[in-house]
Write a protein that holds these residues in place. Structure first.
Motif, short mmCIF file in Angstrom:
data_model
loop_
_atom_site.label_atom_id
_atom_site.label_comp_id
_atom_site.label_asym_id
_atom_site.label_seq_id
_atom_site.Cartn_x
_atom_site.Cartn_y
_atom_site.Cartn_z
N ALA A 1 7.24 10.93 1.54
CA ALA A 1 7.71 10.57 2.90
C ALA A 1 6.67 10.37 3.55
O ALA A 1 7.28 10.14 4.87
N ILE A 2 5.41 10.70 3.08
CA ILE A 2 4.26 9.59 3.83
C ILE A 2 5.18 8.49 4.77
O ILE A 2 4.35 7.85 5.36
N SER A 3 4.66 7.51 3.05
CA SER A 3 4.82 6.11 3.00
C SER A 3 6.01 6.09 4.00
O SER A 3 6.25 4.96 4.90
N LEU B 1 -1.72 10.69 5.28
CA LEU B 1 -1.43 11.25 6.71
C LEU B 1 -2.39 10.75 7.86
O LEU B 1 -1.95 10.02 8.41
N PHE B 2 -3.72 10.81 7.45
CA PHE B 2 -5.04 10.42 8.73
C PHE B 2 -4.72 9.27 8.28
O PHE B 2 -4.71 8.75 10.24
N TRP C 1 0.85 -1.20 0.03
CA TRP C 1 -0.21 0.68 0.20
C TRP C 1 0.52 0.79 -0.13
O TRP C 1 0.37 2.08 -0.98
N VAL C 2 1.89 1.05 0.80
CA VAL C 2 3.09 2.51 0.75
C VAL C 2 3.13 2.80 -0.35
O VAL C 2 3.91 3.49 -1.06
N MET D 1 6.01 8.81 13.99
CA MET D 1 5.75 8.49 12.63
C MET D 1 6.24 9.71 12.34
O MET D 1 5.30 10.13 10.59
N LEU D 2 4.93 11.40 13.11
CA LEU D 2 4.94 12.41 12.45
C LEU D 2 6.25 12.99 12.45
O LEU D 2 6.72 13.22 11.21
N LEU D 3 7.26 12.08 13.21
CA LEU D 3 8.63 12.74 13.23
C LEU D 3 9.74 12.35 11.64
O LEU D 3 10.45 13.20 11.76
#
Length: 182
Positions: free
Chosen positions: A163-165, A86-87, A16-17, A101-103
């Motif tokens: 970056a989110i992945s 991101l959600f 998925w990512v 994860m956010l960092l």
């Protein structure tokens, strides 16, 4: 060897990512069928695996992650696809793992932006204009605005989905390593 939920999450999330990161790189968009569809699958997974407590934990993680991009979204510095992705990532990792994860996502985004700047794949003119407007009272904003590339140009848009992945995947991997280190 006991298999934890993280093993299954990592195995299911990896394709998925990868697909979302690759899609964002090529098109600079993140399709709803993958972001919102992923969110729906994750919510069903969390409810099915751990009941209401897992579901509530996932929702808290999702809302914390999504809240991070609300201001950039409203000032058009982030896209709706990034916000939804991101959600979904927050739903997947849950609370309090949403903070690492956010960092990690932020660090990967910074590295991606720097690499794209160095390789000439992104034009930093809008960022320079923003900081000059913010910090230099002598700067002619109207003249500076005329020289900016179009907002929809590929050269001014960083595919933040990559970056989110990377942030989601690395968070799950670190959780898995932590579980097996115990």
């Amino acid at each position: 060897m006991h298999m934890t939920p993280t093993v299954y999450m990592l195995a299911a999330a990896t394709p998925w990512v990868i697909v979302l990161g690759k899609y964002d790189w090529k098109t600079r968009t993140l399709p709803n069928c993958l972001t919102l569809g992923g969110s729906a699958v994750i919510l069903v997974w969390q409810l099915g695996w751990g009941g209401a407590s897992y579901l509530l934990n996932a929702l808290l993680g999702g809302f914390v992650a999504g809240a991070l991009l609300l201001i950039p979204f409203f000032v058009r510095a982030a896209g709706a696809g990034d916000l939804k992705y991101l959600f979904a990532g927050g739903l997947l990792v849950g609370f309090p793992a949403v903070f690492p994860m956010l960092l990690l996502t932020s660090v990967f985004g910074l590295v991606l932006g720097i690499v794209m700047q160095i390789t000439g794949r992104v034009d930093a003119a809008r960022l320079k204009h923003f900081f000059r407007c913010l910090c230099d009272w002598r700067y002619d904003r109207a003249e500076g605005r005329k020289k900016l590339p179009d907002k929809e140009s590929e050269t001014v848009r960083i595919p933040f989905g990559i970056a989110i992945s990377a942030g989601i995947w690395t968070t799950l991997l670190l959780r898995l390593v932590g579980e097996y280190a115990r």
